[in-house]
Design an enzyme around this catalytic site. Structure first.
Site, PDB file in Angstrom:
ATOM      1  N   ARG A   1      14.535 -26.762  20.601  1.00 44.52           N
ATOM      2  CA  ARG A   1      13.093 -26.664  20.398  1.00 44.52           C
ATOM      3  C   ARG A   1      12.836 -27.083  18.968  1.00 44.52           C
ATOM      4  O   ARG A   1      13.654 -26.836  18.070  1.00 44.52           O
ATOM      5  CB  ARG A   1      12.594 -25.223  20.577  1.00 44.52           C
ATOM      6  CG  ARG A   1      12.691 -24.719  21.958  1.00 44.52           C
ATOM      7  CD  ARG A   1      11.858 -25.501  22.915  1.00 44.52           C
ATOM      8  NE  ARG A   1      10.431 -25.182  22.798  1.00 44.52           N
ATOM      9  CZ  ARG A   1       9.494 -25.841  23.477  1.00 44.52           C
ATOM     10  NH1 ARG A   1       9.827 -26.864  24.258  1.00 44.52           N
ATOM     11  NH2 ARG A   1       8.229 -25.502  23.361  1.00 44.52           N
TER      12      ARG A   1
ATOM     13  N   ARG B   1      17.100  -9.558  20.707  1.00 44.66           N
ATOM     14  CA  ARG B   1      16.851  -9.536  19.254  1.00 44.66           C
ATOM     15  C   ARG B   1      15.815  -8.474  18.882  1.00 44.66           C
ATOM     16  O   ARG B   1      15.777  -8.018  17.754  1.00 44.66           O
ATOM     17  CB  ARG B   1      16.281 -10.893  18.808  1.00 44.66           C
ATOM     18  CG  ARG B   1      17.263 -12.008  18.742  1.00 44.66           C
ATOM     19  CD  ARG B   1      16.536 -13.334  18.574  1.00 44.66           C
ATOM     20  NE  ARG B   1      15.767 -13.458  17.340  1.00 44.66           N
ATOM     21  CZ  ARG B   1      16.276 -13.825  16.181  1.00 44.66           C
ATOM     22  NH1 ARG B   1      17.540 -14.087  16.082  1.00 44.66           N
ATOM     23  NH2 ARG B   1      15.512 -13.931  15.114  1.00 44.66           N
TER      24      ARG B   1
ATOM     25  N   TYR C   1      21.917 -19.989  17.735  1.00 46.89           N
ATOM     26  CA  TYR C   1      20.665 -19.412  17.230  1.00 46.89           C
ATOM     27  C   TYR C   1      21.041 -18.396  16.143  1.00 46.89           C
ATOM     28  O   TYR C   1      20.996 -17.202  16.340  1.00 46.89           O
ATOM     29  CB  TYR C   1      19.957 -18.742  18.416  1.00 46.89           C
ATOM     30  CG  TYR C   1      18.567 -18.190  18.199  1.00 46.89           C
ATOM     31  CD1 TYR C   1      17.851 -18.387  17.031  1.00 46.89           C
ATOM     32  CD2 TYR C   1      17.947 -17.463  19.206  1.00 46.89           C
ATOM     33  CE1 TYR C   1      16.574 -17.873  16.875  1.00 46.89           C
ATOM     34  CE2 TYR C   1      16.671 -16.944  19.073  1.00 46.89           C
ATOM     35  CZ  TYR C   1      15.996 -17.145  17.903  1.00 46.89           C
ATOM     36  OH  TYR C   1      14.725 -16.625  17.764  1.00 46.89           O
TER      37      TYR C   1
ATOM     38  N   GLU D   1       2.139 -22.411  13.720  1.00 46.64           N
ATOM     39  CA  GLU D   1       3.377 -22.948  14.294  1.00 46.64           C
ATOM     40  C   GLU D   1       3.178 -23.367  15.740  1.00 46.64           C
ATOM     41  O   GLU D   1       2.790 -22.554  16.574  1.00 46.64           O
ATOM     42  CB  GLU D   1       4.461 -21.864  14.286  1.00 46.64           C
ATOM     43  CG  GLU D   1       5.090 -21.665  12.939  1.00 46.64           C
ATOM     44  CD  GLU D   1       6.300 -20.727  13.010  1.00 46.64           C
ATOM     45  OE1 GLU D   1       6.499 -20.012  12.031  1.00 46.64           O
ATOM     46  OE2 GLU D   1       7.017 -20.715  14.030  1.00 46.64           O
TER      47      GLU D   1
ATOM     48  N   ARG E   1       2.399 -18.609  16.245  1.00 43.96           N
ATOM     49  CA  ARG E   1       2.078 -17.627  15.220  1.00 43.96           C
ATOM     50  C   ARG E   1       1.422 -18.300  14.024  1.00 43.96           C
ATOM     51  O   ARG E   1       1.496 -19.516  13.875  1.00 43.96           O
ATOM     52  CB  ARG E   1       3.313 -16.839  14.792  1.00 43.96           C
ATOM     53  CG  ARG E   1       4.489 -17.670  14.365  1.00 43.96           C
ATOM     54  CD  ARG E   1       5.756 -16.795  14.192  1.00 43.96           C
ATOM     55  NE  ARG E   1       6.928 -17.652  14.053  1.00 43.96           N
ATOM     56  CZ  ARG E   1       8.176 -17.242  14.177  1.00 43.96           C
ATOM     57  NH1 ARG E   1       8.445 -15.976  14.425  1.00 43.96           N
ATOM     58  NH2 ARG E   1       9.175 -18.075  14.037  1.00 43.96           N
TER      59      ARG E   1
ATOM     60  N   ARG F   1      11.539   0.946  19.863  1.00 42.91           N
ATOM     61  CA  ARG F   1      11.749   2.209  19.142  1.00 42.91           C
ATOM     62  C   ARG F   1      10.734   3.260  19.562  1.00 42.91           C
ATOM     63  O   ARG F   1       9.571   2.931  19.740  1.00 42.91           O
ATOM     64  CB  ARG F   1      11.535   1.995  17.637  1.00 42.91           C
ATOM     65  CG  ARG F   1      12.631   1.281  16.971  1.00 42.91           C
ATOM     66  CD  ARG F   1      12.552   1.557  15.468  1.00 42.91           C
ATOM     67  NE  ARG F   1      13.275   0.480  14.834  1.00 42.91           N
ATOM     68  CZ  ARG F   1      12.698  -0.537  14.227  1.00 42.91           C
ATOM     69  NH1 ARG F   1      11.383  -0.583  14.111  1.00 42.91           N
ATOM     70  NH2 ARG F   1      13.438  -1.485  13.713  1.00 42.91           N
TER      71      ARG F   1
ATOM     72  N   ASP G   1      21.046 -16.377  12.548  1.00 43.66           N
ATOM     73  CA  ASP G   1      20.266 -15.918  11.403  1.00 43.66           C
ATOM     74  C   ASP G   1      21.024 -16.312  10.138  1.00 43.66           C
ATOM     75  O   ASP G   1      22.210 -16.629  10.192  1.00 43.66           O
ATOM     76  CB  ASP G   1      20.103 -14.396  11.461  1.00 43.66           C
ATOM     77  CG  ASP G   1      19.125 -13.972  12.553  1.00 43.66           C
ATOM     78  OD1 ASP G   1      18.196 -14.748  12.832  1.00 43.66           O
ATOM     79  OD2 ASP G   1      19.301 -12.885  13.125  1.00 43.66           O
TER      80      ASP G   1
END
Ligand code: UDP
Length: 366
Positions: free
Chosen positions: A248, A171, A348, A300, A279, A175, A350
């Site tokens: 999870r 994911r 999973y 979290e 996070r 770069r 999006d």
């Protein structure tokens, strides 16, 4: 008598309801919680749209999906650029020239960064990585793996990187430009006014019952509808007869703080294992127009799902996928019930994938 009973008012259920209603079907939506929207639900607190079930950043490369969702909201130009904190060091994500130059002060150019990563992975490079650890080291080398991946991933999934499938890390872009955009997708943003408004618009004029646990009253509700669309967990629908699928779940510790700006960014990942949360989200930074003198943050904490918890992330390893397929075999034998969405599909997903899946399903109905 309803044509369609839709269980769950998240994105999949609400799109299905909206489209079927538009086609002239009589629809009833049942929702277990005391509000609509599933996990994309946002609640306005102190003039800040709080993502109650975790940050949702809309991104897609599919123009049709983008146009579709824009019927229901105007999107701002938020670009997700999380920052990672490893002990007392801060790095830009995803892994890009900003990360590399901060990590290695002797790196200035893309070719120097590539050479550094090459040196860092040389000894452990695997032609065919079989787990997340091998995949991550192949991609970015050992130092980045140790500082920015290992601890975060272990906290998020409750397993060592060497025990996790490689695809999870795919994911993340790597770069060799100075570009902190977390996603490669063409379109990205946050709906102005929050996600709940999107769902409200979809369900406008449709009968919705909140606080109804369909599984507890299945017989009663099955009698009043010709077809059912079920967007809850598939294993729960079949009463866990082959055993429970693993998920999870996330626990949020949300605080309202008496300051305007707490961390300067919407998302800060805590990548060392010792900090117990993964996070901190500062919700107001998803928007650009909040004038609130306060701010709201959510820490979290990731943990293993147990019965009674909200399932968040499916664990798509071999064992669970096999178990899911057993439930799927049962589902395929049903005649008037359709299973969909992230939980129904145990993927999973999006948000854009959920939209696409829902629209494809609706189009397949004669
Ligand atoms: N990841 C990581 N370090 C980070 C952020 C992400 O190693 O700082 C890896 C990790 O393996 C994680 C995956 O990328 O499981 C996906 O993380 P992301 O935060 O994108 O998932 P989300 O919860 O937003 O879907």
């Amino acid at each position: 008598m309803y044509d369609y009973l839709i269980v769950g008012s998240g994105l999949y259920g609400s799109i299905s309801a909206y489209e079927l209603n538009k086609k002239g079907y009589k629809v009833l939506v049942l929702e277990k919680r005391n509000h609509i929207g599933g996990n994309i639900y946002t609640e306005n607190i102190c003039d800040i749209n709080v993502h109650k079930y975790g940050a949702h950043i809309f991104h897609t490369s599919n123009k049709d999906v983008w146009n579709y969702i824009n019927q229901f909201a105007e999107f701002n130009n938020y670009i997700n650029s999380p920052v990672a904190r490893y002990k007392n060091e801060l790095y830009n994500l995803p892994f890009n020239m900003n990360t590399f130059t901060k990590l290695w002060p002797d790196v200035f150019t893309p070719s120097e960064a590539k050479a550094k990563i090459e040196a860092e992975r040389k000894d452990s490079y695997k032609e065919n990585p079989t787990n997340l650890e091998e995949q991550a080291i192949n991609l970015v080398g050992k130092t980045i793996y140790e500082k920015l991946i290992k601890g975060y991933t272990a906290k998020q999934w409750g397993k060592k990187c060497s025990e996790l499938p490689a695809f999870i890390i795919k994911r993340l872009p790597v770069r060799f430009t100075f570009d902190n955009n977390y996603f490669n997708d063409r379109y990205q943003g946050i709906p102005i006014g929050g996600y709940t408004k999107i769902i409200e618009k979809m369900l406008d004029g449709i009968e919705v019952k909140l606080n109804v646990d369909y599984l507890k009253e299945k017989d009663k509700y099955n009698k009043i509808a010709k077809n059912i669309i079920y967007t809850g967990a598939l294993d729960a629908y079949y009463d866990y007869q082959y055993g429970a699928l693993e998920y999870r779940t996330v626990r949020f510790e949300t605080e309202i703080l008496d300051e305007v700006n707490h961390q300067g960014n919407a998302v800060i990942n805590y990548t060392d294992y010792e900090v117990p949360y993964t996070r901190i989200i500062e919700h107001k930074h998803f928007e650009f127009d909040s004038t609130s003198p306060k701010t709201i943050i959510s820490k979290e904490y990731s943990k293993t799902w147990e019965k009674g918890d909200e399932p968040y992330y499916p664990i798509n390893d071999e064992k669970n996928n096999e178990l899911y397929n057993k439930y799927k075999d049962l589902a395929n034998k049903e005649s008037n019930i359709h299973f969909g969405g992230r939980l129904g599909s145990y993927k999973y997903y999006d948000m854009d994938k959920v939209i696409l899946e829902a629209l494809n399903y609706i189009n397949s109905i004669k």
